[in-house]
Motif scaffolding. Structure first.
Motif, mmCIF file in Angstrom:
data_model
loop_
_atom_site.group_PDB
_atom_site.id
_atom_site.type_symbol
_atom_site.label_atom_id
_atom_site.label_comp_id
_atom_site.label_asym_id
_atom_site.label_seq_id
_atom_site.Cartn_x
_atom_site.Cartn_y
_atom_site.Cartn_z
ATOM 1 N N TRP A 69 0.657 -1.333 -0.025
ATOM 2 C CA TRP A 69 -0.078 0.047 -0.051
ATOM 3 C C TRP A 69 0.849 1.253 -0.020
ATOM 4 C CZ3 TRP A 69 -5.515 0.136 0.211
ATOM 5 C CH2 TRP A 69 -6.052 -0.922 0.061
ATOM 6 N N LYS A 82 2.473 -0.734 -5.260
ATOM 7 C CA LYS A 82 0.878 -0.580 -5.054
ATOM 8 C C LYS A 82 0.413 -0.729 -6.655
ATOM 9 C CE LYS A 82 -2.918 2.065 -3.503
ATOM 10 N NZ LYS A 82 -3.366 3.009 -2.545
ATOM 11 N N PHE A 134 -3.096 -1.985 -8.242
ATOM 12 C CA PHE A 134 -4.011 -0.792 -7.959
ATOM 13 C C PHE A 134 -3.604 0.042 -9.133
ATOM 14 C CE2 PHE A 134 -5.948 3.162 -6.453
ATOM 15 C CZ PHE A 134 -7.063 2.857 -5.880
ATOM 16 N N GLU A 176 -3.131 10.812 -3.176
ATOM 17 C CA GLU A 176 -3.014 9.860 -4.133
ATOM 18 C C GLU A 176 -4.119 10.134 -5.076
ATOM 19 O OE1 GLU A 176 -3.212 5.061 -4.828
ATOM 20 O OE2 GLU A 176 -2.855 5.931 -2.945
ATOM 21 N N TYR A 186 -4.360 10.872 2.615
ATOM 22 C CA TYR A 186 -4.067 10.151 4.075
ATOM 23 C C TYR A 186 -4.327 10.840 5.283
ATOM 24 C CZ TYR A 186 -2.289 6.814 0.411
ATOM 25 O OH TYR A 186 -2.310 6.049 -0.659
ATOM 26 N N VAL A 221 -7.600 0.607 6.665
ATOM 27 C CA VAL A 221 -7.178 -0.694 6.183
ATOM 28 C C VAL A 221 -6.309 -0.921 7.507
ATOM 29 C CG1 VAL A 221 -5.662 -1.955 4.725
ATOM 30 C CG2 VAL A 221 -7.203 -0.022 3.844
ATOM 31 N N TYR A 224 -10.680 -4.179 5.930
ATOM 32 C CA TYR A 224 -10.873 -3.186 5.067
ATOM 33 C C TYR A 224 -12.315 -2.755 5.241
ATOM 34 C CZ TYR A 224 -11.464 -0.223 0.977
ATOM 35 O OH TYR A 224 -11.681 0.833 0.105
ATOM 36 N N LEU A 254 -4.340 -7.610 -5.134
ATOM 37 C CA LEU A 254 -3.339 -7.390 -4.003
ATOM 38 C C LEU A 254 -2.990 -8.979 -3.481
ATOM 39 C CD1 LEU A 254 -1.799 -6.012 -1.801
ATOM 40 C CD2 LEU A 254 -3.786 -5.993 -0.412
#
Length: 153
Positions: free
Chosen positions: A28, A34, A38, A52, A69, A98, A111, A138
């Protein structure tokens, strides 16, 4: 005048991974790691207060994912807020946590997403389904990494 509505929902997805919490967290926290599971961000600033950001066009429609974040505890927890837009229409706003907990030699990932979905433009069940697919990706990325490590050693 368009009638406005908000649908609130919470969903929780729990998964077990055969990798340590440190490796799951890194999947992550590291942009290159990542991107293996993703869609690659245009902006990736993994720190509290960092963003992000992804913007991609599919069949003439532009989708935007913009996350901030809010809390990061290395190898244990990531909390972020994010919005999803389709062209100029705001589809949703979410708060996501998470959690990564040791489970034997692997990790139990929990999650949790709390979302507000606007004006019937997106469905919570579709978001949950898409999130499950990402968490499957993932798992595959972590398995590929473990296989590569075994070949090297």
């Amino acid at each position: 005048m368009q009638e406005r509505s908000v649908q609130h929902t919470t969903f929780v997805i729990e998964r077990s991974y055969g990798a340590s919490p440190k490796r799951v967290f890194a999947a992550w926290a590291n942009q290159e790691a990542k991107a293996k599971w993703f869609p690659g961000p245009k902006l990736f600033d993994f720190r509290v207060g960092g963003r992000e950001y992804h913007r991609q066009t599919h069949e003439g429609v532009t989708y935007t994912y913009d996350a901030t974040y809010q809390d990061i505890v290395p190898d244990q927890r990531i909390a972020f807020t994010y919005i999803v837009d389709r062209d100029e229409t705001r589809l949703s706003v979410s708060v996501t946590t998470v959690e990564m907990k040791p489970e034997g030699t692997g990790t139990r990932l929990i999650y949790t997403e709390q979302g507000a979905f606007f004006d019937g433009t997106d469905k919570p069940e579709d978001r949950e389904h898409g999130t499950r697919l990402l968490l499957d990706a993932l798992d595959k990325a972590l398995q590929d990494e473990l296989m590569l490590d075994e070949k090297i050693h």
